[in-house]
Design an enzyme around this catalytic site. Structure first.
Site, mmCIF file in Angstrom:
data_model
loop_
_atom_site.group_PDB
_atom_site.id
_atom_site.type_symbol
_atom_site.label_atom_id
_atom_site.label_comp_id
_atom_site.label_asym_id
_atom_site.label_seq_id
_atom_site.Cartn_x
_atom_site.Cartn_y
_atom_site.Cartn_z
ATOM 1 C CG HIS A 199 7.733 52.198 -0.514
ATOM 2 N ND1 HIS A 199 6.745 53.155 -0.558
ATOM 3 C CD2 HIS A 199 7.301 51.146 -1.239
ATOM 4 C CE1 HIS A 199 5.916 52.854 -1.374
ATOM 5 N NE2 HIS A 199 6.046 51.622 -1.894
ATOM 6 C CG ASP A 229 5.120 46.153 -3.169
ATOM 7 O OD1 ASP A 229 4.676 46.717 -3.953
ATOM 8 O OD2 ASP A 229 4.559 45.850 -2.300
#
Length: 334
Positions: A93, A88
């Site tokens: 990111h 995730d």
């Protein structure tokens, strides 16, 4: 699906959106909140002035830390229990943030030039070896996570993950990169810290603080945009005594567009500068895939803590973690 004047859009659970004419998808964009335009532009501005060129060097920089600390999952329990923190946050990111700091200066600021340099970094990242699964990776799960709605009672999904990675290049040879992301931690922030190498010779005994780091750059992307420089300076007076100071620039623009407003607007306008391409996505997955398929059980940690103690041991040899909120300068300081 949203349609207006022959325009259609769709979204997927992994953050991808596609845009087209309602029949065929003309483009697919991977949304990453860490790729917010103002934060990336701030790093680009430093590169344009030559500062980041000297910063992005293994001769000058020591251990690099980057954070994505979040208080909760905000009702996304069903999705998160199938993904985990490594998928995730870190694969998407944090590896993109790593690329922004580690990449060589692009030929220009076009989307293609920036993506080309980022892909080089991802392909140079050493994949986690079988031996590294116990020495480079720490997985944790906060106590009480299995009681959340939509979470399996025997779930082993990590709500916390810390990694130590290395880049196989002349520029970054031997420099460790520490990534950490977690849920139910004391602070919510996205931050990067680059520690500068100590001089080869100490000219005075008080050249370093008793605890913490003397010289570093700190980039905060969320909740506010900030750039800071910390250095050991001379205390006013006759004696040659050092004191630790951090100079920081904070920009708080409440009226600015939110992260996803900016990204969605760029996607509809066909501006791909803030998005990754297929080569980068595949290279990022290759780095973390060994830790997704082979790993030990997630280590329990208390909500409101900074994760399992094993994560502190991971970075103990390089001075420990820099926890957001513990620094001298913040945007809400007087």
């Amino acid at each position: 699906r949203l349609g207006q004047a022959g325009f259609a859009a769709g979204a997927a659970d992994d953050g991808r959106i596609w845009l087209g004419d309602g029949t065929h998808a003309a483009a697919c964009f991977q949304l990453s909140e860490s790729q917010r335009g103002d934060a990336r532009a701030a790093v680009d501005a430093l590169r344009a002035q030559g500062l980041a060129v000297h910063l992005s060097s293994g001769d000058a920089a020591g251990p690099v830390q980057r954070f994505a600390e979040q208080v909760g999952i905000e009702g996304r329990w069903g999705y998160f229990d199938k993904a985990g923190q490594l998928r995730d946050m870190i694969q998407n990111h944090l590896l993109q943030l790593l690329c922004l700091i580690a990449m060589d200066p692009p030929a220009d600021l076009s989307a293609d030039s920036i993506r080309d340099e980022k892909v080089k970094v991802l392909k140079a990242l050493a994949p986690i070896s079988p031996e590294g699964l116990t020495t480079q990776v720490v997985r944790g799960q906060y106590i009480g996570y299995r009681n959340e709605k939509g979470v399996a009672t025997d779930s082993d999904v990590e709500t916390f993950c810390a990694l130590r990675l290395f880049i196989n290049s002349w520029r970054w040879a031997g420099v460790p990169w520490y990534l950490r992301a977690g849920k139910a931690l004391p602070a919510s922030a996205v931050e990067v810290q680059v520690q500068m190498q100590a001089p080869p010779q100490r000219l005075f005994d008080d050249s370093g603080p008793a605890a913490g780091r003397a010289n570093y750059f700190r980039f905060r992307l969320q909740p506010e945009a900030m750039i800071a420089l910390a250095a050991r300076v001379k205390r006013p007076g006759k004696e040659f005594v050092g004191i630790q100071r951090e100079l920081f620039l904070c920009e708080d623009a409440p009226s600015a567009m939110s992260t996803y407003e900016r990204l969605l607007g760029d996607a509809m306008a066909g501006d791909s500068a803030l998005f990754t391409d297929e080569d980068a996505v595949m290279a990022a997955w290759a780095v973390v895939e060994p830790a997704l398929t082979e790993h030990g059980r997630a280590i329990p940690y208390a909500p409101g803590s900074w994760g399992p103690a094993e994560a502190d041991m991971l970075i103990a040899g390089d001075g420990g973690w820099h926890n957001p909120g513990a620094q001298e300068g913040d945007c809400d300081d007087d």
